[in-house]
Design a protein around this motif. Structure first.
Motif, PDB file in Angstrom:
ATOM      1  N   ASP A   1       0.844  -1.192   0.000  1.00  0.00           N
ATOM      2  CA  ASP A   1       0.000   0.000   0.000  1.00  0.00           C
ATOM      3  C   ASP A   1       0.886   1.251   0.000  1.00  0.00           C
ATOM      4  N   SER A   2       0.549   2.235  -0.823  1.00  0.00           N
ATOM      5  CA  SER A   2       1.381   3.438  -0.954  1.00  0.00           C
ATOM      6  C   SER A   2       1.534   4.185   0.364  1.00  0.00           C
ATOM      7  N   ARG A   3       0.504   4.150   1.216  1.00  0.00           N
ATOM      8  CA  ARG A   3       0.583   4.856   2.498  1.00  0.00           C
ATOM      9  C   ARG A   3       1.555   4.166   3.450  1.00  0.00           C
ATOM     10  N   PHE A   4       1.595   2.838   3.392  1.00  0.00           N
ATOM     11  CA  PHE A   4       2.574   2.112   4.193  1.00  0.00           C
ATOM     12  C   PHE A   4       3.990   2.445   3.720  1.00  0.00           C
ATOM     13  N   LEU A   5       4.190   2.490   2.405  1.00  0.00           N
ATOM     14  CA  LEU A   5       5.510   2.822   1.879  1.00  0.00           C
ATOM     15  C   LEU A   5       5.897   4.266   2.197  1.00  0.00           C
ATOM     16  N   ASP A   6       4.918   5.153   2.342  1.00  0.00           N
ATOM     17  CA  ASP A   6       5.215   6.514   2.795  1.00  0.00           C
ATOM     18  C   ASP A   6       5.817   6.495   4.203  1.00  0.00           C
ATOM     19  N   LEU A   7       5.264   5.650   5.079  1.00  0.00           N
ATOM     20  CA  LEU A   7       5.802   5.528   6.430  1.00  0.00           C
ATOM     21  C   LEU A   7       7.209   4.948   6.403  1.00  0.00           C
ATOM     22  N   VAL A   8       7.434   3.963   5.547  1.00  0.00           N
ATOM     23  CA  VAL A   8       8.769   3.387   5.402  1.00  0.00           C
ATOM     24  C   VAL A   8       9.752   4.452   4.927  1.00  0.00           C
ATOM     25  N   ARG A   9       9.337   5.249   3.946  1.00  0.00           N
ATOM     26  CA  ARG A   9      10.187   6.303   3.405  1.00  0.00           C
ATOM     27  C   ARG A   9      10.565   7.312   4.490  1.00  0.00           C
ATOM     28  N   TYR A  10       9.582   7.673   5.316  1.00  0.00           N
ATOM     29  CA  TYR A  10       9.846   8.627   6.393  1.00  0.00           C
ATOM     30  C   TYR A  10      10.854   8.048   7.393  1.00  0.00           C
ATOM     31  N   ALA A  11      10.650   6.799   7.797  1.00  0.00           N
ATOM     32  CA  ALA A  11      11.532   6.181   8.779  1.00  0.00           C
ATOM     33  C   ALA A  11      12.927   5.946   8.215  1.00  0.00           C
ATOM     34  N   ASP A  12      13.027   5.717   6.904  1.00  0.00           N
ATOM     35  CA  ASP A  12      14.335   5.560   6.276  1.00  0.00           C
ATOM     36  C   ASP A  12      15.111   6.871   6.309  1.00  0.00           C
ATOM     37  N   LYS A  13      14.405   7.980   6.093  1.00  0.00           N
ATOM     38  CA  LYS A  13      15.038   9.303   6.112  1.00  0.00           C
ATOM     39  C   LYS A  13      15.270   9.819   7.539  1.00  0.00           C
ATOM     40  N   ASN A  14      14.494   9.304   8.496  1.00  0.00           N
ATOM     41  CA  ASN A  14      14.588   9.737   9.894  1.00  0.00           C
ATOM     42  C   ASN A  14      14.727   8.504  10.784  1.00  0.00           C
ATOM     43  N   PRO A  15      15.902   7.855  10.784  1.00  0.00           N
ATOM     44  CA  PRO A  15      16.076   6.586  11.501  1.00  0.00           C
ATOM     45  C   PRO A  15      15.735   6.705  12.988  1.00  0.00           C
ATOM     46  N   MET A  16      14.989   5.728  13.473  1.00  0.00           N
ATOM     47  CA  MET A  16      14.593   5.679  14.882  1.00  0.00           C
ATOM     48  C   MET A  16      15.031   4.388  15.552  1.00  0.00           C
ATOM     49  N   GLN A  17      15.795   3.547  14.826  1.00  0.00           N
ATOM     50  CA  GLN A  17      16.334   2.323  15.374  1.00  0.00           C
ATOM     51  C   GLN A  17      17.824   2.254  15.064  1.00  0.00           C
ATOM     52  N   GLU A  18      18.558   1.507  15.877  1.00  0.00           N
ATOM     53  CA  GLU A  18      19.979   1.320  15.638  1.00  0.00           C
ATOM     54  C   GLU A  18      20.194   0.324  14.512  1.00  0.00           C
ATOM     55  N   SER A  19      21.311   0.471  13.804  1.00  0.00           N
ATOM     56  CA  SER A  19      21.597  -0.435  12.699  1.00  0.00           C
ATOM     57  C   SER A  19      22.027  -1.799  13.221  1.00  0.00           C
ATOM     58  N   GLN A  20      21.876  -2.804  12.344  1.00  0.00           N
ATOM     59  CA  GLN A  20      22.337  -4.149  12.675  1.00  0.00           C
ATOM     60  C   GLN A  20      22.726  -4.837  11.374  1.00  0.00           C
ATOM     61  N   ILE A  21      23.352  -5.982  11.493  1.00  0.00           N
ATOM     62  CA  ILE A  21      23.851  -6.672  10.310  1.00  0.00           C
ATOM     63  C   ILE A  21      22.745  -7.335   9.516  1.00  0.00           C
ATOM     64  N   SER A  22      21.775  -7.929  10.190  1.00  0.00           N
ATOM     65  CA  SER A  22      20.713  -8.665   9.515  1.00  0.00           C
ATOM     66  C   SER A  22      19.403  -8.414  10.205  1.00  0.00           C
TER      67      SER A  22
END
Length: 291
Positions: A266-287
């Motif tokens: 759904d495009s609205r779900f991908l909008d949320l993904v896009r926002y979180a990708d640009k504004n990270p709220m979790q720490e990175s990990q390998i997998s």
């Protein structure tokens, strides 16, 4: 009001809205402001969209999944789709995530170890960003997921955690993770060997914008129950959406792989993904495996 609406209908609509606002103003400020009846109504209106979205899913086979341990727990505007590639790059200016239509009282869970920190311990600005994001996610997932998952509420311990609560008391933990990849390779392909999934299934598909996604229906730690999850990479992040069983009721996640793939497409779900990708709220990990 729409310009094409007859004057009589406009007046009636204004009267109804005024009555609803007066009624809501008398209610206490808890999650009852989002009655289940209203929630179910939105979901029913969304079913047609969900069925259309499901039609884009290209299922590439089903096979059989080892036990997976998952943690348990105690609303769209302008659409900009990502570029068509295996790991699409987001636009320079991501679509703003709109305010949710209703507030969901978060589920409170205390940290269970010294290594686990709660969102309450974050600086005020960072905490508010995550809480606002959770509200938007909860309202959208509540519309897109099947009714059987129940009312979606955020969990105040971690930004990635939510849970669905049904009228008959079942609780289905939900994970929505958008984590910086940290050099990880993203979701692994479905296993080639028959029988490797031990009664589960694995499906590979392409989401709108050319995003390659993997969906699993997997046996969980709870006997005879299964979890449903989707993994994909987006921009600089690994993304996972998982619905897990109610372990107390020994009930599998009430969502199919096709339904979950329709949600993430759904495009609205991908909008949320896009926002979180640009504004990270979790720490990175390998997998993201087991995220």
């Amino acid at each position: 009001m729409g310009d094409n609406m007859p004057e009589d209908d406009q007046r009636n609509a204004l009267l109804v809205r005024d009555a609803m606002e007066r009624t809501v103003a008398e209610l206490p400020p808890v999650h009852d402001l989002v009655p289940t009846a209203v929630t179910q109504g939105r979901r029913r209106r969304a079913r047609a969209r969900l069925a259309i979205a499901a039609g884009i899913v290209c299922v590439a086979g089903a096979a059989v999944v080892g036990a997976v341990g998952l943690p348990a727990g105690g609303d769209g505007g302008t659409t900009v789709r990502p570029a068509a590639s295996g790991t699409p790059e987001p636009s320079e200016s991501p679509t703003p995530v709109q305010e949710p239509e209703a507030y969901r009282t978060p589920v409170h869970i205390e940290p269970t170890s010294d290594e686990e920190t709660a969102m309450a311990d974050l600086p005020p600005a960072e905490r508010k960003q995550r809480e606002d994001f959770q509200q938007r996610v909860a309202v959208l997932l509540d519309e897109l997921l099947p009714d059987a998952v129940g009312l979606i509420r955020p969990v105040d311990l971690e930004v990635r955690r939510y849970q669905g609560e049904t009228d008959d008391g079942k609780v289905f933990p939900v994970i929505f993770s958008v984590r910086p990849s940290g050099g990880g390779s993203g979701p692994k392909p479905c296993p080639d060997e028959p029988g490797a999934l031990k009664g589960g299934s694995c499906e590979r598909t392409t989401l709108p914008g050319g995003i390659e996604a993997i969906s699993y229906r997997m046996l969980s730690d709870s006997p005879e129950t299964t979890a449903t999850m989707v993994y994909f990479s987006y921009g600089n992040s690994d993304v996972a959406l998982t619905v897990t069983p109610d372990t107390n009721a020994t009930t599998s996640a009430p969502v199919t792989s096709e339904e979950l793939l329709a949600v993430v497409g759904d495009s609205r779900f991908l909008d949320l993904v896009r926002y979180a990708d640009k504004n990270p709220m979790q720490e990175s990990q390998i997998s993201i495996a087991g995220d």
